[in-house]
Scaffold this motif. Sequence first.
Motif, PDB file in Angstrom:
ATOM      1  N   SER A 290      -4.549   3.072 -14.303  1.00  0.00           N
ATOM      2  CA  SER A 290      -5.183   2.799 -13.794  1.00  0.00           C
ATOM      3  C   SER A 290      -6.651   3.518 -13.008  1.00  0.00           C
ATOM      4  O   SER A 290      -6.373   4.505 -13.691  1.00  0.00           O
TER       5      SER A 290
ATOM      6  N   THR B  82       3.118   8.467  -4.301  1.00  0.00           N
ATOM      7  CA  THR B  82       2.640   8.386  -3.005  1.00  0.00           C
ATOM      8  C   THR B  82       3.587   7.087  -2.616  1.00  0.00           C
ATOM      9  O   THR B  82       4.001   7.381  -1.162  1.00  0.00           O
ATOM     10  N   MET B  83       3.753   6.055  -2.999  1.00  0.00           N
ATOM     11  CA  MET B  83       4.251   4.929  -2.622  1.00  0.00           C
ATOM     12  C   MET B  83       6.050   5.091  -1.958  1.00  0.00           C
ATOM     13  O   MET B  83       6.836   4.760  -1.245  1.00  0.00           O
TER      14      MET B  83
ATOM     15  N   LYS C 213      -8.853   0.455  -5.630  1.00  0.00           N
ATOM     16  CA  LYS C 213      -8.022  -0.671  -5.965  1.00  0.00           C
ATOM     17  C   LYS C 213      -8.107  -1.104  -7.104  1.00  0.00           C
ATOM     18  O   LYS C 213      -6.951  -1.985  -7.728  1.00  0.00           O
TER      19      LYS C 213
ATOM     20  N   ASN D  30      -0.460   7.184  -7.330  1.00  0.00           N
ATOM     21  CA  ASN D  30      -0.215   5.590  -6.808  1.00  0.00           C
ATOM     22  C   ASN D  30       1.339   5.587  -6.251  1.00  0.00           C
ATOM     23  O   ASN D  30       1.940   5.224  -5.134  1.00  0.00           O
TER      24      ASN D  30
ATOM     25  N   HIS E 109      -4.218   8.138 -11.817  1.00  0.00           N
ATOM     26  CA  HIS E 109      -4.217   7.763 -10.988  1.00  0.00           C
ATOM     27  C   HIS E 109      -2.494   6.565 -10.935  1.00  0.00           C
ATOM     28  O   HIS E 109      -2.695   6.220  -9.420  1.00  0.00           O
ATOM     29  N   HIS E 110      -2.498   6.011 -11.925  1.00  0.00           N
ATOM     30  CA  HIS E 110      -1.456   5.397 -11.657  1.00  0.00           C
ATOM     31  C   HIS E 110       0.560   6.627 -11.288  1.00  0.00           C
ATOM     32  O   HIS E 110       0.970   5.828  -9.940  1.00  0.00           O
TER      33      HIS E 110
ATOM     34  N   GLU F 136       0.936  -1.382  -8.092  1.00  0.00           N
ATOM     35  CA  GLU F 136       0.109  -0.468  -7.098  1.00  0.00           C
ATOM     36  C   GLU F 136      -1.036  -1.540  -6.467  1.00  0.00           C
ATOM     37  O   GLU F 136      -1.320  -1.065  -5.765  1.00  0.00           O
TER      38      GLU F 136
ATOM     39  N   ALA G  69       2.167  11.318  -0.519  1.00  0.00           N
ATOM     40  CA  ALA G  69       1.143  12.261  -1.523  1.00  0.00           C
ATOM     41  C   ALA G  69       1.305  13.347  -1.195  1.00  0.00           C
ATOM     42  O   ALA G  69       1.112  13.858  -1.998  1.00  0.00           O
TER      43      ALA G  69
ATOM     44  N   TRP H 241       0.748  -2.894  -3.803  1.00  0.00           N
ATOM     45  CA  TRP H 241       1.366  -1.547  -3.112  1.00  0.00           C
ATOM     46  C   TRP H 241       3.028  -1.488  -2.258  1.00  0.00           C
ATOM     47  O   TRP H 241       3.855  -1.364  -1.398  1.00  0.00           O
TER      48      TRP H 241
ATOM     49  N   ARG I  54      -6.633  -0.617 -10.106  1.00  0.00           N
ATOM     50  CA  ARG I  54      -5.124  -1.084 -10.336  1.00  0.00           C
ATOM     51  C   ARG I  54      -4.381  -1.387 -12.069  1.00  0.00           C
ATOM     52  O   ARG I  54      -4.908  -2.905 -11.882  1.00  0.00           O
TER      53      ARG I  54
END
Length: 422
Positions: free
Chosen positions: A350, A138-139, A354, A135, A131-132, A362, A143, A365, A357
Motif C-alpha cells: 500500500s 489503526t482500524m 487511499k 492502516n 502503510h498497510h 483498507e 493510531a 476501511w 491501498r
Amino acid sequence: MPLVRSWVDSANTAECPFPLNNLPCGVFTASDGEKRCGVAIGDRIVDVSALEAAGLIVFHGGPLLDHPGWNRLMAAGPEVWSSLRAQLTELLEEGAARRSAVERHLVTLAGAQLHLPFQVVEYTDFYAGRHHALNVGTMFRGAENALPPNWLHIPIGYNGRASSVVVSGTDVRRPWGQLKGPDDVVPRFAPSQRFDIELEIGAVVGLPSKSGQPVTVAEADAMIFGYVLLNDWSARDIQAWEYQPLGPFQSKATATTISPWIVMKAALETFRVSTPAREVPLLPHLAEPGPLLYDIALEVGLTPEDAAETILSRTNYREMYYSAAQQLAHHTTAGSPMNTGDLLGSGTISGPLKENRGSLLELSWGGKEPLTLENGETRSFLHDNDIVTLRGVAKGDGYIIGFGDCTGRILPALADPYSRQG
C-alpha cells in the motif's frame, strides 16, 4: 538501459511487457500436449525446452530444461542464470544468425495454456508494508498502537501453504470457516462474507541455504532467482476470530495466486531503489547493503460479472519497508534452511494515499466506506463471480518489464462443503 531490439517485431513496442530486456520464465502446454519451459518474447513464447533439445541452448553439465519447471535451472545458480539470458539474447536479438532455427520453436502467446512456472516447495508470507500495517493497526488498535512493538525491527511473517499456491486464471472458491461477530456468544460455521485480496510481489528463491547457517542480506539477494505478482486471498472474518494468539491460519489457506511468468532478477537491475528512511535503525544483520527494492508500478482491477473493470488501486513496490532480501535473511537467522523453489510473499503493498491501498480491507476501511464501481455497484469485500486482476510493470527507456496478469475469479461457496458428490 535502452530497449534491446529483437527480430520478433512485437517485442520492440514501448507497450509490450515482454521485450528482449525481460525474458521471463514460464511453463506452457505445447501442441503435442506436453508441458514445456518457455520464455515470453513479444506476443510469442519461445519453447526453450525444445531449444535445449536442439542444441541451440547448452549448459555445461547437461540438460536443465528437459522437464516442465524451472527448479533445476534455478538451483544451478547465478552463472547459469546469466548464461541462459546471454544465449537467449544472442538467439533473439535483431540480426541473429540462427533466427531460422529458432523461429520453428515459437508459439503464439495469446490463448496458450500457462501453468505454475516452478514447484513451490515452501511458502512464507510477510507483513512488511508500513502503510498497510499502519492502516490495519489503526482500524483495530487505534493510531497510537497501530504498529506492534517489534514491527520496526524485524519483518513479521508466517508460514503459509505451498499446496494452495495456484497460477493466474485459476478460479478461487469462497471458503467456509468459523466466524464470530462482536455480538455472538459462540462462533458459527459459514461461508466467509469478508473475502479479500492482498496486492503483493513474490520472491522466488533459486539458491538454497544450509541448515544452521544464517545468510547475510547481500547473500540473500544473490539467492533470489526472480519475482512474480502475488495475490494472497484473505478471509478477514475467519482471520478476526482465529488470529490471536498465533496469527493467520485458515483465513489465508484458501489460495495464493501468482502470475504465470517469473521475471528474473537480472531484468530488474536498472530499477533498483532503496528501502524507505528508518526512524529506528535496524540491527546490523538486517541492514541494507545497497538498493534492494524495485521501482515497479502496480495496480488492482476488479471486474464484476457482466460489467466493466474498475481500477481499485495504484501503488508501487518501492513502498515496501523491508526488501525481499531482508525478509529472506531474517528467515534464516534461527538456522532454518531455505530451498530452491521457496516463495516469499512481500506482504500487502500500500502507499500513503487511499487510492494506493492494496487490499479491500483498507480501501473500504473495514467495510465502513464501501467503494463505488464503474457500473454503480458498491463493494466492501468481494462478491461471487468478481474477477480480480493484479498488474505490474517496471518502466524503462522506451520499454516496460511486465509480469503478465495475475487473475482469479471468485466462485460461490459450496452449499455443503462436506458433500463428496459432484
